[in-house]
Design an enzyme around this catalytic site. Structure first.
Site, mmCIF file in Angstrom:
data_model
loop_
_atom_site.group_PDB
_atom_site.id
_atom_site.type_symbol
_atom_site.label_atom_id
_atom_site.label_comp_id
_atom_site.label_asym_id
_atom_site.label_seq_id
_atom_site.Cartn_x
_atom_site.Cartn_y
_atom_site.Cartn_z
ATOM 1 N N GLU A 121 51.419 80.114 82.382
ATOM 2 C CA GLU A 121 49.928 79.904 81.709
ATOM 3 C C GLU A 121 49.616 78.460 81.917
ATOM 4 O O GLU A 121 49.750 77.762 80.958
ATOM 5 C CB GLU A 121 49.893 80.340 80.547
ATOM 6 C CG GLU A 121 50.076 81.830 80.279
ATOM 7 C CD GLU A 121 49.520 82.329 78.846
ATOM 8 O OE1 GLU A 121 49.852 81.649 77.760
ATOM 9 O OE2 GLU A 121 48.867 83.211 78.947
ATOM 10 N N SER B 168 42.260 82.270 81.812
ATOM 11 C CA SER B 168 41.079 82.790 82.181
ATOM 12 C C SER B 168 40.967 84.125 83.208
ATOM 13 O O SER B 168 40.051 83.990 83.978
ATOM 14 C CB SER B 168 40.207 81.646 82.897
ATOM 15 O OG SER B 168 39.967 80.362 82.013
ATOM 16 N N GLU C 8 49.487 76.857 73.392
ATOM 17 C CA GLU C 8 48.807 76.385 72.042
ATOM 18 C C GLU C 8 49.628 75.864 71.046
ATOM 19 O O GLU C 8 49.363 74.794 70.245
ATOM 20 C CB GLU C 8 47.694 77.407 71.542
ATOM 21 C CG GLU C 8 46.499 77.494 72.589
ATOM 22 C CD GLU C 8 46.079 79.049 72.529
ATOM 23 O OE1 GLU C 8 45.014 79.107 73.291
ATOM 24 O OE2 GLU C 8 46.294 79.504 71.715
ATOM 25 N N LYS D 146 45.057 86.232 69.962
ATOM 26 C CA LYS D 146 44.944 84.699 69.392
ATOM 27 C C LYS D 146 44.631 84.837 67.589
ATOM 28 O O LYS D 146 44.984 85.995 67.088
ATOM 29 C CB LYS D 146 44.275 83.696 69.926
ATOM 30 C CG LYS D 146 44.725 83.767 71.460
ATOM 31 C CD LYS D 146 44.306 82.527 72.209
ATOM 32 C CE LYS D 146 44.636 82.585 73.629
ATOM 33 N NZ LYS D 146 44.328 81.626 74.550
ATOM 34 N N ASN E 81 46.602 88.850 74.447
ATOM 35 C CA ASN E 81 46.702 87.971 73.364
ATOM 36 C C ASN E 81 45.538 87.615 72.619
ATOM 37 O O ASN E 81 44.686 87.039 73.116
ATOM 38 C CB ASN E 81 47.137 86.644 73.832
ATOM 39 C CG ASN E 81 47.515 85.548 73.010
ATOM 40 O OD1 ASN E 81 47.336 85.774 71.656
ATOM 41 N ND2 ASN E 81 47.829 84.251 73.270
ATOM 42 N N HIS F 78 53.954 79.739 73.506
ATOM 43 C CA HIS F 78 52.480 79.664 74.140
ATOM 44 C C HIS F 78 52.115 78.158 74.109
ATOM 45 O O HIS F 78 52.339 77.554 72.974
ATOM 46 C CB HIS F 78 51.527 80.555 73.188
ATOM 47 C CG HIS F 78 50.313 80.518 73.602
ATOM 48 N ND1 HIS F 78 49.273 79.786 73.738
ATOM 49 C CD2 HIS F 78 49.538 81.588 74.703
ATOM 50 C CE1 HIS F 78 48.178 80.259 74.347
ATOM 51 N NE2 HIS F 78 48.762 81.220 74.976
ATOM 52 N N GLY G 208 41.495 79.543 78.649
ATOM 53 C CA GLY G 208 40.182 79.170 77.546
ATOM 54 C C GLY G 208 39.199 78.436 78.269
ATOM 55 O O GLY G 208 38.044 78.095 77.404
HETATM 56 O O1 LIG Z 1 46.315 82.210 76.346
HETATM 57 C C1 LIG Z 1 46.201 82.939 77.063
HETATM 58 C C2 LIG Z 1 44.911 82.825 78.044
HETATM 59 O O2 LIG Z 1 43.751 82.825 77.142
HETATM 60 P P1 LIG Z 1 42.335 82.947 77.939
HETATM 61 O O3 LIG Z 1 42.542 84.332 78.706
HETATM 62 O O4 LIG Z 1 41.361 83.060 76.994
HETATM 63 O O5 LIG Z 1 42.161 81.828 79.131
HETATM 64 N N1 LIG Z 1 46.919 83.708 77.311
HETATM 65 O O6 LIG Z 1 48.155 83.872 76.221
#
Ligand SMILES: O=C(COP(=O)(O)O)NO
Length: 249
Positions: free
Chosen positions: A166, A212, A98, A12, A10, A96, A172
């Site tokens: 997740e 992570s 976010e 992002k 991803n 997701h 992150g």
């Molecule tokens: O959001 C994430 C994970 O992000 P990280 O690996 O940067 O923690 N995957 O969709």
């Protein structure tokens, strides 16, 4: 049932044309296991999807990072599942954290998005996960079960869904879930699918971990019986993504 290992990247909201070309080069040059062993799907920002798709070796596939909940129209700024299909983009990430957190995407809205995307022939990486507060309150399974239920109530065919656990507190942050923490939730999610969809769906559905993941911690996570792969953020932009793909071996 053997489930093919799945590694998603991803990207992002990152990248320039030059940076994207470099990442694609790392992938195309990488010595990764065959497609019989691992399915690799990378998800650039919308604006780079056609370019990345055109440059990637056929072993790798692309996903959009989101799509709208219904057919296109007067929805300024949205990208419809129909448009992704028109561009021959096979996958889409939905739900997701976010977007759930920053854009208040409710479970039902995500469920509707998953159902519509599947109805147009897209394959879906559907994301679930709890916040640190929810985990500390002991409500992890309540949260991820509710998120999964909102999908299961709208979908009968799970063959084109990959479920991504997740934990928000691991995304992150560098605070990766321990292998035991990941295995516990994946196991409970598979149990939930067994009870609420079917034993076949529970057995066949890939449940992947995100939060992570990096080249150093991926092997131990991949060794867990109910961890069927990863959805990688930051590390998917780096050469170590090849090591993460290799953890499928
Ligand atoms: O959001 C994430 C994970 O992000 P990280 O690996 O940067 O923690 N995957 O969709």
């Amino acid at each position: 049932m053997a489930r093919k290992f799945f590694v998603g990247g991803n990207w992002k909201c990152n990248g320039t044309t030059e940076e994207v070309k470099k990442i694609v080069n790392v992938l195309n040059e990488g010595q990764v296991p065959s497609t019989d062993v691992v399915e690799v799907v990378v998800s650039p920002p919308f604006v780079f999807l056609p370019l990345v798709k055109s440059l990637l070796k056929p072993d790798f596939h692309v996903a959009a990072q989101n799509c709208w909940v219904k057919k296109g129209g007067a929805f300024t700024g949205e990208i419809s599942a129909d448009m992704l299909v028109n561009l021959d983009i096979p996958w889409v990430i939905l739900g997701h954290s976010e977007r759930r957190q920053l854009l208040n995407e409710a479970n039902e809205f995500v469920g509707d998005k998953v159902a519509y995307a599947l109805s147009k022939g897209l394959k879906v990486i559907a994301c679930v996960g709890e916040t640190l507060e929810q985990r500390e309150a002991g409500s992890t399974m309540d949260v991820v079960a509710a998120q999964t239920k909102a999908i299961a109530e709208r979908v009968s065919d799970w063959s084109n869904i990959v479920l991504a656990y997740e934990p928000v507190w691991a995304i992150g942050t560098g605070k990766v879930a321990t292998p035991a923490q990941a295995q516990e939730v994946h196991f409970e999610l598979r149990k939930w699918l067994h009870a609420n969809t079917s034993p076949e769906v529970a057995s066949a559905t890939r449940i992947i971990y995100g939060g992570s993941v990096n080249g150093a911690n991926c092997k131990e996570l991949a060794a867990q019986p109910d961890v069927d792969g990863f959805l990688v953020g930051g590390a998917s932009l780096k050469p170590e993504f090849i090591d993460i793909i290799k953890s499928a071996e």
